[in-house]
Design a protein around this motif. Structure first.
Motif, short mmCIF file in Angstrom:
data_model
loop_
_atom_site.label_atom_id
_atom_site.label_comp_id
_atom_site.label_asym_id
_atom_site.label_seq_id
_atom_site.Cartn_x
_atom_site.Cartn_y
_atom_site.Cartn_z
N SER A 91 6.93 1.81 1.53
CA SER A 91 6.49 2.33 0.23
C SER A 91 6.74 3.83 0.14
O SER A 91 7.24 4.33 -0.87
CB SER A 91 5.01 2.02 0.01
N LEU A 146 18.22 2.02 -5.06
CA LEU A 146 16.76 1.95 -5.00
C LEU A 146 16.26 0.53 -5.19
O LEU A 146 15.34 0.10 -4.50
CB LEU A 146 16.15 2.87 -6.07
N LEU A 169 12.72 7.84 -4.75
CA LEU A 169 12.48 7.88 -6.19
C LEU A 169 12.23 9.30 -6.67
O LEU A 169 12.59 9.67 -7.79
CB LEU A 169 11.27 6.99 -6.52
N SER A 170 11.62 10.13 -5.81
CA SER A 170 11.23 11.46 -6.28
C SER A 170 12.30 12.49 -6.01
O SER A 170 12.10 13.67 -6.26
CB SER A 170 9.92 11.87 -5.60
N LEU A 194 10.51 4.50 -0.09
CA LEU A 194 11.06 4.24 -1.42
C LEU A 194 10.59 5.30 -2.41
O LEU A 194 11.36 5.77 -3.24
CB LEU A 194 10.63 2.84 -1.88
N ALA A 195 9.32 5.70 -2.29
CA ALA A 195 8.81 6.74 -3.19
C ALA A 195 9.57 8.04 -2.96
O ALA A 195 9.84 8.79 -3.91
CB ALA A 195 7.32 6.95 -2.95
N VAL A 253 19.03 9.67 -9.87
CA VAL A 253 18.55 8.54 -9.07
C VAL A 253 19.57 7.41 -9.12
O VAL A 253 20.04 7.04 -10.18
CB VAL A 253 17.20 8.07 -9.63
N GLU A 280 0.83 -1.21 0.00
CA GLU A 280 0.00 0.00 0.00
C GLU A 280 0.87 1.26 0.00
O GLU A 280 1.77 1.40 0.80
CB GLU A 280 -0.91 -0.01 1.22
N TYR A 281 0.53 2.15 -0.89
CA TYR A 281 1.34 3.37 -1.00
C TYR A 281 0.50 4.63 -0.77
O TYR A 281 0.87 5.49 0.03
CB TYR A 281 2.02 3.41 -2.37
N VAL A 282 -0.64 4.74 -1.45
CA VAL A 282 -1.38 5.99 -1.41
C VAL A 282 -1.83 6.35 0.00
O VAL A 282 -1.66 7.50 0.43
CB VAL A 282 -2.60 5.92 -2.36
N PHE A 309 1.00 7.46 2.29
CA PHE A 309 1.60 8.66 1.71
C PHE A 309 0.75 9.89 2.02
O PHE A 309 1.25 10.96 2.36
CB PHE A 309 1.75 8.47 0.20
N GLY A 320 14.25 -1.81 -2.83
CA GLY A 320 13.06 -2.45 -3.36
C GLY A 320 13.06 -3.95 -3.12
O GLY A 320 12.04 -4.52 -2.74
#
Lengths: 276, 363, 432
Positions: A224, A242, A231-232, A227-228, A237, A207-209, A212, A246
């Motif tokens: 999550s 990463l 990534l951002s 890691l996001a 990168v 689950e990410y959203v 977040f 992951g």
């Protein structure tokens, strides 16, 4: 019906279709343990340097271990809540006499196919109002609640397959409905409980959203979000790092997958997929 | 069209299902493949229509080898056990399916479907879907769908297995009638001996992937090649009893009687191990006294009564007699056998006495 | 006392959490969509602020000019508060005492008048600095002031000797109130905003293409191809296609980002054709979001279609081949017609998920470049929960979500009627 030629053609077509997946996951495992080469796609040498995040805290990031602990707490609690509430509610809907039973089942089905992501904004505001915003507890409650209609539906399906005779003879023998449920029926649906735990574990682990949006601060971060965040970052990168994070992140899911992918196939087939 | 199987073998992986099978079916003939489940009869059928490839040997339609001809081009009609009607198509569309695939003119299809559905009396059902039809009606649809493209061969895989008893009786004669009217070469797969005997010109009885005997139904009954055939054909079944030959006498532990001239002339050796088979209708109180024992079990069947007689060595001989029950359970009796109508097999189960003569029992 | 049946105890916990955190959000999405809630209004505060905007609005309003002037005027007031500050200052004690005795209750409208009054004192402040301290302690103005309750504002008006009629007072409270209020403006904005139409078209394109090419198209192809394969092979391919779905979304997108980056596999392969390394994701954002979503989405259709095909009796296909149908004719005339319900189910179910999910797009292109791949759900997310220009407009975001929620409700009810109407509603045979 043995068709050797057409079989070969099918295999080739499927292989080509699946090529991106092969490449994606091949380089996933390759890059994690190797030093990339500047002028070739093939790596230069073996290395464990990408795994430094395990021992040192990356700048501007919380410790990976705290984040992992958060993720474990998050997934563990979600699985536990979903399992307990689904197995009781599923039993009630499958077996117990109650008013408005068909309406309840209808509502459940409705929610089962309802796209819960679209509720994100309202949920965000509600959590702020009741003071659970930016806390792991809040996200756990929300994630579990959104998974419940699916869980109850699955469990109800498993209960439906248990023969009534077991229950009837239990009641005949003088046991209460609760005892019958706990001692006689639950053991019959262990496969269902296992399937639901695997499904909700994979779903909440990835689950990410929700975390977040609902628990963004560093102390509450799950893997999550961690890691996001990596990534951002606007700087170049570091894919080796990463992907190592992951792989570390995906490890539990992978272990589950290897042992249970056929069972999983059935759950997703049961209409489980809530993702696009 | 004549169908010939030459040294046909079929393996599934390591398992040898059919081994070197030879079978010739004359044009216009109806042959039943009869045998217990798992004997390879359906496999043979599927090999003939091309659903299964054959491992070795040849299958010929007429004088054309069709081993490598795909199913689609073999022009066989098949009636499957569960009828395999296409559930999403109407009855009309089901029957027309093979013609549509062959891109036949629409008017021609119309005419053929009308003609054939009238033949089996389902022309009023054409607009329905299969699930709204009874078993017997579905059966007819399947039959018509198999016949409408005028196939070289009609293959039927247990076509009556899913019908109730009364309907089965009617469809037996109906299928036979249609087969004879159209003059089509047909193969019927069944495990039911009555079905096989009543519907076919010849029966090929199979066991363990081999054809045990091919002959007419009557011959199959009176002259079985071995103990398997003798045991499989006949209801109530034949009784077997073991013994040896001693000085023209068959001697078992609890039975002894003189064998007939005809049997002895087949060159049996002294002290040779034998197995006799006696059909229940040839065991009777009036025949003699070699069957001595007590009545173990009585099965009244209305017109006839069936007695199981336990001899003193524990072996059982069965007898069927006209009329209602005359004897009591446990009663000790001394009955005999019609010696002319005893089948004698050697220790390998092969028949060494030619056949039953069917002399009317002395009643 | 009547015993509460077991069913209620069993149902209650699940029911409470579903009602509170699933059903309630559905309702509240509608409620919030009629508010002006945003990050600068807060979600519950009822504050009244004389901000620059509020003053400007008051100036343009029908407010009595005199009152307006009084509101923006500064005043110098000797009340308990200012006296307290003065008493704590370094001003001479005798001056302090005199002020406490003579001045309380007086109000001066300018600093000059204040200073003149101070000069008239017997123990007048000795320095200009002292006067300034007094000036600072006594100055009162509504400008920039913030009140939490309306009653506080009334007290302040009294102190400043501003007399306001009820009508004007209501006007002032309305203008100065910063907290969210009920409004239908959001809905008008959805329809009038030219962005809406563009994003709507984006969404349509995204859903149609992903659904057609992958979630149904690719799924069907895989299901059909594996159907005619040996068991081992088909299991392998189906398991392979399930991997993206079980992979955490962030990781899955990460792998695609690497693949499509300057240094990634695609750039490397294209290098052979003389194409310079490119960020393919930025170059082909549409292909990116469709492919990324598609490779996840295909698995569900694949599984459903496969099991539907397995359920077709083998003998039907045998019968079809005997009837002369080749593989393609079997597929077209037997298999596809028999799995039309599963196909319809997947198509509608996945339309809904694609419409509402934005996770993979947010992680890959984030709607960019230049909001080219912004879809409706992502737009709502950006508006309300995450954007760069700062003001998070919860109310407007909720309005955008309402569109999705309404579609979701209608679609769910439709499925219920279409697909699951055979729900087993068998009554339990044990009656308590």
């Amino acid at each position: 019906m043995e068709k050797h030629n057409s079989n070969r053609i099918s295999t080739i077509i499927l292989f080509v279709l699946s090529l991106p997946l092969f490449i994606l996951y091949f380089f996933f495992f390759l890059d994690v343990f190797t030093v990339p080469s500047t002028d070739s796609i093939w790596p230069e040498s073996f290395t464990l340097v990408h795994w430094r995040f395990l021992t040192e805290t990356l700048s501007g990031k919380p410790s990976i271990w705290i984040t992992t602990l958060n993720t474990l707490i998050f997934s563990g609690c979600v699985v536990a809540i979903v399992l307990v509430l689904s197995s009781t509610a599923g039993y009630a809907l499958s077996r117990l006499k109650m008013p408005y039973r068909s309406q309840l089942l209808g509502t459940l089905l409705l929610l089962h196919s309802f796209p819960s992501v679209s509720l994100l904004i309202a949920i965000f505001i509600i959590l702020q109002m009741i003071g659970l915003y930016d806390s792991l507890v809040g996200v756990i409650i929300i994630k579990a609640s959104l998974e419940l209609p699916f869980g109850i539906w699955i469990m109800k399906g498993f209960y439906d397959t248990v023969p009534w005779e077991i229950e009837m003879s239990g009641v005949q023998d003088g046991a209460s409905r609760f005892t019958v449920w706990y001692k006689l029926i639950l053991p019959q649906i262990y496969p269902g409980l296992a399937a639901l735990s695997i499904f909700s574990f994979i779903s909440s682990w990835g689950e990410y959203v929700l975390p977040f949006v609902l628990a963004p601060s560093a102390e509450q971060q799950t893997l999550s979000v961690y890691l996001a965040g990596l990534l951002s970052e606007t700087t170049a990168v570091d894919y080796g790092l990463l992907k190592a994070v992951g792989l570390f992140y995906m490890l539990p899911v992978m272990i589950f997958y290897i042992f249970t992918h056929e069972k999983l196939m059935n759950i997703y087939g049961g209409g489980g997929g809530s993702k696009g | 069209m004549k169908i010939i199987l030459k040294k046909f073998s079929k393996n599934f992986g390591q398992v040898e299902v059919i081994k070197d099978m030879d079978l010739e079916i004359e044009s216009g003939e109806m042959v039943a493949l009869l045998g217990p489940s798992g004997c390879g009869k359906t496999t043979t059928l599927f090999a003939i229509c091309g659903i299964h490839n054959i491992t070795s040997g040849q299958i010929l339609f007429g004088d054309r080898v069709i081993n490598n001809v795909p199913t689609q081009e073999r022009n066989v009609g098949v009636v499957f056990q569960n009828y395999a009607l296409y559930p999403h198509l109407t009855i009309y569309e089901n029957i027309a399916f093979p013609l549509r695939i062959r891109k036949m003119e629409k008017s021609e299809i119309d005419q053929l479907v009308q003609e054939y559905s009238e033949m089996v009396g389902i022309s009023n059902l054409l607009s329905r879907r299969p699930m709204h039809l009874s078993g017997g009606q579905q059966q007819r649809v399947a039959l018509v769908r198999a016949l409408i493209r005028k196939p070289n061969v009609l293959l039927m895989d247990e076509p009556l297995a899913n019908l109730d008893a009364a309907l089965r009786l009617r469809m037996r004669s109906e299928i036979r009638r249609i087969q004879q009217e159209t003059g089509i070469t047909a193969i019927l797969v069944t495990h039911d001996q009555v079905e096989a005997m009543s519907m076919s010109d010849r029966i090929a009885i199979m066991n363990d992937g081999k054809i045990q005997q091919i002959s007419t139904p009557t011959e199959m009954y009176s002259d079985p090649k071995n103990t398997f055939v003798a045991g499989f054909i006949g209801n109530p079944p034949i009784s077997f009893y073991n013994g040896v030959l001693q000085k023209n006498y068959f001697v078992g532990t609890a039975m002894k009687f003189e064998l007939s001239e005809a049997t002895l002339s087949n060159g049996i050796q002294e002290e040779q191990k034998l197995e006799i088979g006696v059909r229940p209708e040839y065991v009777h109180p009036n025949f003699g006294d070699e069957v001595e024992g007590k009545i173990l079990f009585i099965e009244p069947q209305g017109r006839e009564t069936l007695y199981d007689i336990e001899l003193d060595d524990g072996q059982v001989i069965r007898s069927i007699q006209m009329g209602s029950q005359q004897y009591q359970m446990g009663e000790r009796i001394q009955w005999g056998m019609d010696h002319k109508n005893i089948l004698v097999f050697d220790e390998n189960g092969e028949n060494i006495f030619s056949k039953l003569y069917g002399t009317s029992p002395k009643l | 006392m009547k015993r509460i049946p077991l069913a209620y105890w069993f149902l209650l916990p699940a029911a409470v959490s579903i009602i509170l955190f699933y059903v309630l959000p559905v309702i509240l999405t509608f409620v919030f969509s009629f508010t002006s809630m945003a990050s600068d209004t807060g979600i519950y505060g009822n504050h009244y602020v004389y901000s620059k905007n509020a003053i400007r609005a008051l100036e343009k309003s029908t407010l009595n000019r005199d009152i307006f002037k009084k509101i923006i005027e500064r005043k110098y007031v000797f009340d308990s508060e200012s006296l307290k500050i003065i008493s704590q200052s370094k001003i001479e004690k005798k001056t302090q005492t005199e002020i406490e005795e003579t001045l309380p209750g007086t109000v001066y409208s300018t600093e000059k008048a204040l200073f003149e009054a101070l000069d008239k004192l017997k123990n007048k402040p000795r320095s200009f600095r002292d006067k300034k301290i007094i000036s600072r302690a006594t100055i009162r103005s509504l400008n920039g002031e913030e009140f939490i309750e309306i009653s506080e504002m009334r007290v302040a008006f009294e102190k400043l000797q501003i007399e306001v009629g009820e009508e004007d007072f209501d006007l002032i409270t309305e203008v100065t109130n910063t907290s969210w209020h009920w409004t239908t403006k959001n809905y008008r904005e959805v329809f009038s905003n030219p962005d809406s139409w563009r994003i709507f078209k984006n969404t349509g394109l995204y859903v149609t293409l992903t659904l057609g090419l992958f979630n149904v198209g690719c799924a069907l192809i895989i299901a059909l191809l594996t159907f005619y394969m040996s068991l081992g092979q088909s299991k392998f391919f189906r398991s392979l296609w399930l991997i993206p779905r079980i992979s955490p979304s962030v990781l899955y997108v990460l792998l695609w980002r690497d693949l499509m980056d300057h240094s990634g596999f695609i750039s490397y392969v294209m290098g052979y054709f003389g194409v310079a390394p490119t960020n393919w994701m930025g170059e082909f954002p549409w292909v990116t979001i469709i492919v990324i979503n598609g490779f996840v989405g295909a698995s569900m259709g694949m599984i459903i279609f496969s099991s539907a095909m397995q359920a077709i009796p083998k003998s039907l296909l045998y019968a079809a081949s005997v009837d002369g149908a080749y593989m393609w004719q079997q597929i077209r005339r037997i298999i596809l017609p028999q799995i039309r319900w599963p196909i319809l189910f997947i198509a509608s179910y996945q339309t809904l998920s694609l419409l509402t999910s934005f996770e993979y797009i947010q992680l890959s292109t984030d709607g960019g470049p230049a909001r080219d791949t912004e879809v409706w759900a992502l737009h709502a997310f950006h508006t309300a929960l995450s954007n760069y220009w700062g003001n998070l407009r919860y109310g407007f975001g909720a309005t955008l979500s309402v569109v999705l929620v309404v579609i979701g409700i209608i679609a769910s009810i439709t499925y219920l009627k279409l697909f699951k109407f055979q729900v087993l509603l068998q009554e339990p045979p044990i009656e308590n």
